[in-house]
Design a protein around this motif. Structure first.
Motif, PDB file in Angstrom:
ATOM      1  N   ALA A 352       0.985  -1.215  -0.216  1.00  0.00           N
ATOM      2  CA  ALA A 352      -0.113  -0.083  -0.069  1.00  0.00           C
ATOM      3  C   ALA A 352       0.966   1.201   0.185  1.00  0.00           C
ATOM      4  CB  ALA A 352      -0.795   0.028   1.054  1.00  0.00           C
ATOM      5  N   GLN A 353       1.891   1.329   0.742  1.00  0.00           N
ATOM      6  CA  GLN A 353       2.756   2.405   0.682  1.00  0.00           C
ATOM      7  C   GLN A 353       3.494   2.582  -0.549  1.00  0.00           C
ATOM      8  OE1 GLN A 353       4.914   1.196   4.276  1.00  0.00           O
ATOM      9  NE2 GLN A 353       4.394   3.070   5.335  1.00  0.00           N
ATOM     10  N   VAL A 356       0.936   4.439  -2.553  1.00  0.00           N
ATOM     11  CA  VAL A 356       0.922   5.727  -2.335  1.00  0.00           C
ATOM     12  C   VAL A 356       1.916   6.530  -2.557  1.00  0.00           C
ATOM     13  CG1 VAL A 356       0.338   7.197  -0.264  1.00  0.00           C
ATOM     14  CG2 VAL A 356      -0.882   4.984  -0.684  1.00  0.00           C
ATOM     15  N   VAL A 371      -5.530  10.546  -4.219  1.00  0.00           N
ATOM     16  CA  VAL A 371      -6.293   9.403  -3.679  1.00  0.00           C
ATOM     17  C   VAL A 371      -6.977   8.563  -4.534  1.00  0.00           C
ATOM     18  CG1 VAL A 371      -7.786   8.722  -1.612  1.00  0.00           C
ATOM     19  CG2 VAL A 371      -5.859  10.564  -1.619  1.00  0.00           C
ATOM     20  N   MET A 374      -5.337   5.661  -6.275  1.00  0.00           N
ATOM     21  CA  MET A 374      -4.742   4.590  -5.361  1.00  0.00           C
ATOM     22  C   MET A 374      -5.649   3.538  -5.322  1.00  0.00           C
ATOM     23  SD  MET A 374      -3.236   7.237  -2.457  1.00  0.00           S
ATOM     24  CE  MET A 374      -2.151   8.635  -2.874  1.00  0.00           C
ATOM     25  N   TYR A 376      -5.075   0.137  -5.065  1.00  0.00           N
ATOM     26  CA  TYR A 376      -4.949  -0.902  -3.814  1.00  0.00           C
ATOM     27  C   TYR A 376      -5.165  -0.244  -2.251  1.00  0.00           C
ATOM     28  CZ  TYR A 376      -2.720  -4.580  -1.218  1.00  0.00           C
ATOM     29  OH  TYR A 376      -2.481  -5.638  -0.419  1.00  0.00           O
ATOM     30  N   LEU A 377      -5.041   1.150  -2.372  1.00  0.00           N
ATOM     31  CA  LEU A 377      -5.592   1.703  -1.082  1.00  0.00           C
ATOM     32  C   LEU A 377      -6.936   1.369  -0.895  1.00  0.00           C
ATOM     33  CD1 LEU A 377      -4.597   3.650   1.447  1.00  0.00           C
ATOM     34  CD2 LEU A 377      -5.653   5.448   0.028  1.00  0.00           C
ATOM     35  N   GLU A 378      -7.855   1.423  -2.050  1.00  0.00           N
ATOM     36  CA  GLU A 378      -9.234   1.326  -2.112  1.00  0.00           C
ATOM     37  C   GLU A 378      -9.562   0.084  -1.592  1.00  0.00           C
ATOM     38  OE1 GLU A 378     -12.842   1.165  -5.368  1.00  0.00           O
ATOM     39  OE2 GLU A 378     -11.120   2.564  -5.775  1.00  0.00           O
ATOM     40  N   VAL A 380      -7.736  -1.680   0.262  1.00  0.00           N
ATOM     41  CA  VAL A 380      -7.277  -1.941   1.699  1.00  0.00           C
ATOM     42  C   VAL A 380      -8.589  -1.149   2.554  1.00  0.00           C
ATOM     43  CG1 VAL A 380      -6.141  -1.100   3.539  1.00  0.00           C
ATOM     44  CG2 VAL A 380      -5.079  -1.604   1.429  1.00  0.00           C
ATOM     45  N   GLU A 476     -10.028   7.655   3.448  1.00  0.00           N
ATOM     46  CA  GLU A 476      -9.126   7.349   2.435  1.00  0.00           C
ATOM     47  C   GLU A 476      -8.028   8.633   2.682  1.00  0.00           C
ATOM     48  OE1 GLU A 476     -11.367   5.206  -1.026  1.00  0.00           O
ATOM     49  OE2 GLU A 476     -11.174   7.332  -1.473  1.00  0.00           O
ATOM     50  N   ALA A 480      -4.288   7.789   3.356  1.00  0.00           N
ATOM     51  CA  ALA A 480      -3.152   7.959   2.408  1.00  0.00           C
ATOM     52  C   ALA A 480      -1.986   8.665   3.144  1.00  0.00           C
ATOM     53  CB  ALA A 480      -3.725   8.525   1.333  1.00  0.00           C
ATOM     54  N   LEU A 483      -0.020   6.495   5.507  1.00  0.00           N
ATOM     55  CA  LEU A 483       1.067   5.655   4.817  1.00  0.00           C
ATOM     56  C   LEU A 483       2.045   6.405   3.999  1.00  0.00           C
ATOM     57  CD1 LEU A 483      -1.520   3.226   3.609  1.00  0.00           C
ATOM     58  CD2 LEU A 483       0.009   2.771   5.514  1.00  0.00           C
TER      59      LEU A 483
END
Length: 526
Positions: A352-353, A356, A371, A374, A376-378, A380, A476, A480, A483
């Protein structure tokens, strides 16, 4: 007739041995028929576990009702009828049944049970969450959807989210210099509270108000909102809540909240009279609607305060979560669980990092438009909400009339709980349901906005939460930034492995992590 004459002489037939046998057989047949009919009628009610006299199934509920309901549903099925005291309660643990409720019977299931606490805190349930289904409720929801929670309105508060997140980042940065372990739970809660407070009320309200801060009063209100009320389960014994002191406590706390929100409204009116220049918040918008008088119902002061207090649902619904008290709590709860899962799974956090930091590159700050890229952040966030819905039992519904569901007769005035937590951990729907696997949402169209019934943290149908966009924007952006700016690890004093972190829950207005999350941030070499 002589008093000594046999009664049989005056019967329409002679009561001899043959007739006696015939009558006996007839009585047995009728009794069996009635018994069979009664059993047939009972069999049309959803399966139920054995209940005790008077208390029904209350003894089978533990401190975490969503888990108790799941355990019972595994034995009695995804459509189960319980009797919680004198209150019939339907528990739904299947996405297919939830879909049928929305698609075929949503109007019948669109009322809310009005609890003792809700009536006191919400001015007779004048908010969106607990208002009775009807035209007035539709008008209130329309206000929230079009005036307060539209995409345009959410975007207009971007500057508040940026400022509060920047302040959080600066505070964490100071801890990095001293290599300190921080209470990340507290940091997240403070930031979420400040964002919601400024959007709704126009200011941060943590300064003392009377003998305690507003935050203290709000937390007390949330605790009392879910306190056990005898009257909620045994309506005929509601007077006991006076004897135990519950109702006096609720009224005292409600009075403190009322005074606070009355003060907020008067301050906004004064600013408007003095033509003071400030950015409009939710209170300003509601006051303008009240002044214009263009609504189909009278927007009274009590309506205003009820909507402000708890009509802004940022996640799914268990009790009334509206604008302020519940709004920040659900966002912070999701963020706390997300960071806990990432700390337990360093490989997922690293992935995730990397995303980002790649998207943001070497910009001076994380922008909200970044954002959106992102993905993969979504994933997560989706996986966090799947495993840890802040409100695991959707805000309860109440049937307005009898209805047939899956061949069963559901009586009117039945409370209905949809167990989102159980649905989102169902092994027949999800592979490895107890594991944190964000990759399951890669190239997967399943979303949490109420169209996919296997993932329903924000509710479904007419009573779904109108604040999804607002809540997700907060979650989010904060995640973000956490991270991007920092690397994270568990305190070295923690002798257990990351996977052994205590992830136990505590039940309240939302289901939060029982123990606060402590972590040590460090500055990465970007």
């Amino acid at each position: 007739m002589s008093t000594l004459e046999p009664v049989s002489k005056h019967l329409p037939f002679e009561l001899n041995s043959s007739n006696f046998c015939l009558i006996t057989i007839l009585i047995i047949v009728i009794s069996v028929f009635k018994l069979t009919k009664t059993r047939t009628k009972k069999s049309k009610v959803p399966p139920s576990p054995f209940k005790l006299p008077f208390i029904g199934n209350l003894h089978q509920l533990g401190k975490l009702p969503h888990r108790s309901f799941q355990a019972l549903s595994r034995k009695y099925g995804p459509l189960m009828l319980l009797h919680l005291g004198q209150t019939p309660t339907l528990v739904v643990s299947s996405p297919d049944i939830a879909r049928e409720i929305v698609k075929s019977h949503d109007v019948v299931f669109s009322n809310r049970p009005q609890t003792t606490a809700a009536k006191i805190f919400l001015y007779g349930c004048k908010n969106v969450g607990f208002a009775a289904y009807g035209e007035e409720w539709r008008q209130k929801r329309k206000i929230c959807v079009l005036e307060l929670l539209s995409l345009k309105r959410v975007q207009s508060f971007e500057f508040i989210r940026k400022e509060e997140v920047e302040e959080m980042v600066n505070k964490i940065g100071e801890s990095c210099e001293s290599e300190s372990v921080i209470n990340l739970s507290h940091m997240i809660i403070t930031t979420s509270n400040n964002i919601v407070s400024r959007c709704v009320l126009g200011h941060k309200y943590e300064a003392p108000h009377g003998s305690s801060s507003f935050g203290d009063v709000a937390r007390k209100a949330m605790s009392q909102f879910v306190a056990f009320s005898v009257g909620d389960f045994f309506p005929s014994l509601g007077w006991i809540d006076y004897v135990t002191g519950l109702i006096p406590k609720l009224k005292a706390t409600s009075g403190e909240l009322d005074a606070f929100f009355e003060d907020v409204i008067q301050q906004h009116k004064m600013m408007k009279r003095n033509h003071e220049d400030h950015r409009h918040d939710f209170v300003d918008i509601l006051l303008q609607l009240q002044q214009d008088g263009m609504l189909d119902f009278e927007l009274t002061h009590d309506h205003l305060k009820a909507i402000i207090l708890v009509s802004f649902s940022l996640s799914l619904s268990l009790f009334a979560k509206d604008m302020y008290v519940g709004g920040s709590d659900t966002s912070s709860t999701t963020l706390e669980w997300a960071m806990a899962e990432l700390l337990r799974n360093p490989a997922i956090m690293k992935k995730a990092q990397e995303e980002v930091r790649r998207v943001v590159d070497k910009k001076s700050k994380v922008e909200e438009k970044d954002v959106g890229e992102m993905k993969y952040l979504e994933c997560v966030v989706k996986e966090t909400i799947r495993l840890h819905p802040p409100v695991p039992l959707l805000l309860p519904r109440k049937t307005s009339s009898s209805v047939k569901l899956r061949g069963y007769n559901i009586p009117p005035k039945t409370n209905v709980y949809i167990n989102a937590w159980a649905i989102q951990r169902d092994p027949e729907i999800w592979e490895r349901p107890e594991e944190f696997v964000p990759e399951r949402f890669e190239n997967n169209e399943v979303d949490f906005r109420g169209q996919y019934f296997e993932l329903i943290p924000f509710g479904i149908g007419r009573r779904g939460c109108p604040g999804v966009s607002f809540g997700i924007a907060v979650v989010e952006l904060v995640l973000a930034n956490l991270l991007y700016w920092f690397d994270w690890k568990l305190p070295e004093v923690n002798t257990t492995s990351a996977q052994d972190m205590d992830m136990s829950e505590t039940y309240g207005v939302t289901v939060t992590k029982k123990l606060p999350l402590h972590a040590q941030p460090t500055m990465p070499h970007l």
